[in-house]
Design an enzyme around this catalytic site. Structure first.
Site, PDB file in Angstrom:
ATOM      1  N   ASP A 132       0.860  -1.172   0.000  1.00 18.86           N
ATOM      2  CA  ASP A 132       0.000   0.000   0.000  1.00 18.86           C
ATOM      3  C   ASP A 132       0.905   1.233   0.000  1.00 18.86           C
ATOM      4  O   ASP A 132       2.024   1.192   0.490  1.00 18.86           O
ATOM      5  CB  ASP A 132      -0.863  -0.036   1.268  1.00 18.86           C
ATOM      6  CG  ASP A 132      -1.948   1.021   1.285  1.00 18.86           C
ATOM      7  OD1 ASP A 132      -1.844   1.995   0.521  1.00 18.86           O
ATOM      8  OD2 ASP A 132      -2.891   0.877   2.070  1.00 18.86           O
ATOM      9  N   GLN A 140     -10.421   6.548  -7.145  1.00 20.67           N
ATOM     10  CA  GLN A 140     -11.175   7.156  -6.046  1.00 20.67           C
ATOM     11  C   GLN A 140     -12.456   7.790  -6.598  1.00 20.67           C
ATOM     12  O   GLN A 140     -12.864   7.475  -7.704  1.00 20.67           O
ATOM     13  CB  GLN A 140     -10.301   8.163  -5.296  1.00 20.67           C
ATOM     14  CG  GLN A 140      -9.176   7.548  -4.492  1.00 20.67           C
ATOM     15  CD  GLN A 140      -9.655   6.819  -3.244  1.00 20.67           C
ATOM     16  OE1 GLN A 140     -10.849   6.832  -2.901  1.00 20.67           O
ATOM     17  NE2 GLN A 140      -8.726   6.180  -2.533  1.00 20.67           N
ATOM     18  N   ASP A 172      -7.858  -7.637  -0.052  1.00 18.76           N
ATOM     19  CA  ASP A 172      -7.152  -7.713   1.226  1.00 18.76           C
ATOM     20  C   ASP A 172      -8.071  -7.157   2.295  1.00 18.76           C
ATOM     21  O   ASP A 172      -8.976  -6.373   1.996  1.00 18.76           O
ATOM     22  CB  ASP A 172      -5.848  -6.897   1.199  1.00 18.76           C
ATOM     23  CG  ASP A 172      -6.116  -5.420   1.425  1.00 18.76           C
ATOM     24  OD1 ASP A 172      -5.864  -4.930   2.547  1.00 18.76           O
ATOM     25  OD2 ASP A 172      -6.599  -4.741   0.493  1.00 18.76           O
TER      26      ASP A 172
END
Length: 380
Positions: free
Chosen positions: A92, A194, A276
């Site tokens: 990340d 996003q 995840d």
């Protein structure tokens, strides 16, 4: 990195595929255990390999940057050699962690200034130094720096935030393309989509990511961020559909930080390949076990004299130990309880996505998903 779609479900957007990296193959759909600071909490790497059957794990740029620090990681030869995990690793960018530091971070065009949660020291993440940091960590798959806005952001905030994320992405791509891996294996970059819960912003973000993927050195895939942060589940599924209608079909799609077993199956049905979440280990440490029959709270008295296996169809740990024994360990506050529960939950998540892959290959994924979803959400 290479990605090939191998099978598609005739009744949905679910697909199975193969990601090829220098540290090994990843068969999708896949769940990736979270190894924030270079370790998966309470689980040895031998257990990750043999019990959980993890194909790839995560590391976090923010936490690894703070400790052990970049100097140690570089001298070790990268995270693979430092922690001895010889399979693929994804990092990340640290954006989510930095932006969750409410009150001790400052956002600006250059990047994000923040203070360490450990000692209060001042730092800044920019698109350029995050790319450099992920090069030093040495992950096979690197995330671009983004802002993860609050799930209930108003439209103007979400639009401004997306604009900043897109400008940062352009700088990430430039830095990524002009630098090289440090340890002899290839690395690839995943941009992050996003846009909160606004359809037009998500569409704009996905189109920009498509353009960026065409300009990236060494492949790349697409991440979907900013979901499962407070919005209704139905809205999350809608946003996944909006984004996946645009993202290229020949690149892997990674839904970040999601989620429950039901969430994962719903997202697979909508064309997501990678997942995840901290839920398997976090819930495991709190005595909550996931199974195909539903979730079990191992502190409940009902398990006190239940000597049946934790899960007769699970991993070795599940078949060796009884529910009564695990209940006893939690009541006695033994550390072994946290380990067994974490191994069980991670192994179950890997089993879930492996079963999903099998049913995609057999052409009956949608029917199978409907047959298991209700029980997955039960409390037993």
């Amino acid at each position: 990195m290479k990605f090939n779609v191998e099978h598609t479900d005739p009744y949905s957007s679910a697909r199975s595929g193969l990601i090829t990296t220098d540290h090994g193959d990843i068969r999708t759909p896949i769940f990736m255990p979270v190894g924030t600071v270079g370790s998966v909490k309470g689980v040895h790497f031998s257990e990750l390999r043999e019990q959980v059957k993890a194909q790839i794990i995560l590391g976090n740029t923010y936490h690894l940057y703070l400790r052990p620090g970049l100097d140690t990681l570089r001298k070790a030869g990268g995270l693979h050699k430092f922690n001895t995990w010889d399979r693929p690793i994804l990092t990340d960018s640290g954006g989510f962690q930095v932006f969750s530091l409410t009150g001790i971070r400052k956002l600006k065009e250059e990047g994000c200034e923040f203070r360490s949660h450990i000692d209060g020291s001042k730092h800044i993440f920019t698109p350029e130094n995050v790319m450099d940091t992920e090069r030093i960590i040495g992950a096979d798959i690197m995330m671009a720096l983004d802002e993860c806005p609050p799930g209930q952001s108003d439209y103007q905030y979400a639009k401004n935030s997306l604009g900043l994320t897109q400008r940062w992405l352009e700088r990430c791509v430039k830095r990524f393309n002009e630098t090289e891996p440090l340890y002899g294996h290839n690395q690839t970059l995943f941009p992050i989509v996003q846009g909160c819960t606004y359809k037009d912003l998500r569409q704009d973000a996905a189109k920009h990511v498509c353009d960026v993927l065409g300009r990236l050195n060494d492949g790349g895939g697409a991440s979907i961020g900013g979901l499962a942060v407070g919005e209704p589940t139905e809205v999350m599924y809608e946003m996944i559909e909006v984004v996946n209608d645009i993202l290229p079909k020949d690149r892997p799609r990674y839904l970040m930080g999601v989620g429950t077993p039901q969430n994962i199956l719903e997202a697979i049905e909508r064309g997501v390949d990678m997942f995840d979440c901290v839920m398997p280990t976090r819930n495991g440490r709190n005595a909550m076990l996931f199974t195909y029959q539903g979730t079990m709270n191992m502190r409940n008295k009902k398990w006190e004299q239940d000597f049946s296996p934790i899960d007769p169809d699970g991993c070795d740990v599940d078949r060796i130990h009884s529910k009564a024994y695990l209940h006893h360990l939690f009541k006695a506050q033994e550390l072994l309880a946290l380990q067994i529960a974490s191994i069980h939950n991670l192994a179950f998540y890997l089993r879930l996505v492996t079963d999903a892959r099998t049913h995609i290959e057999q052409g009956d994924f949608s029917q199978w998903k409907r047959s298991v979803t209700e029980d997955l959400g039960r409390r037993i």
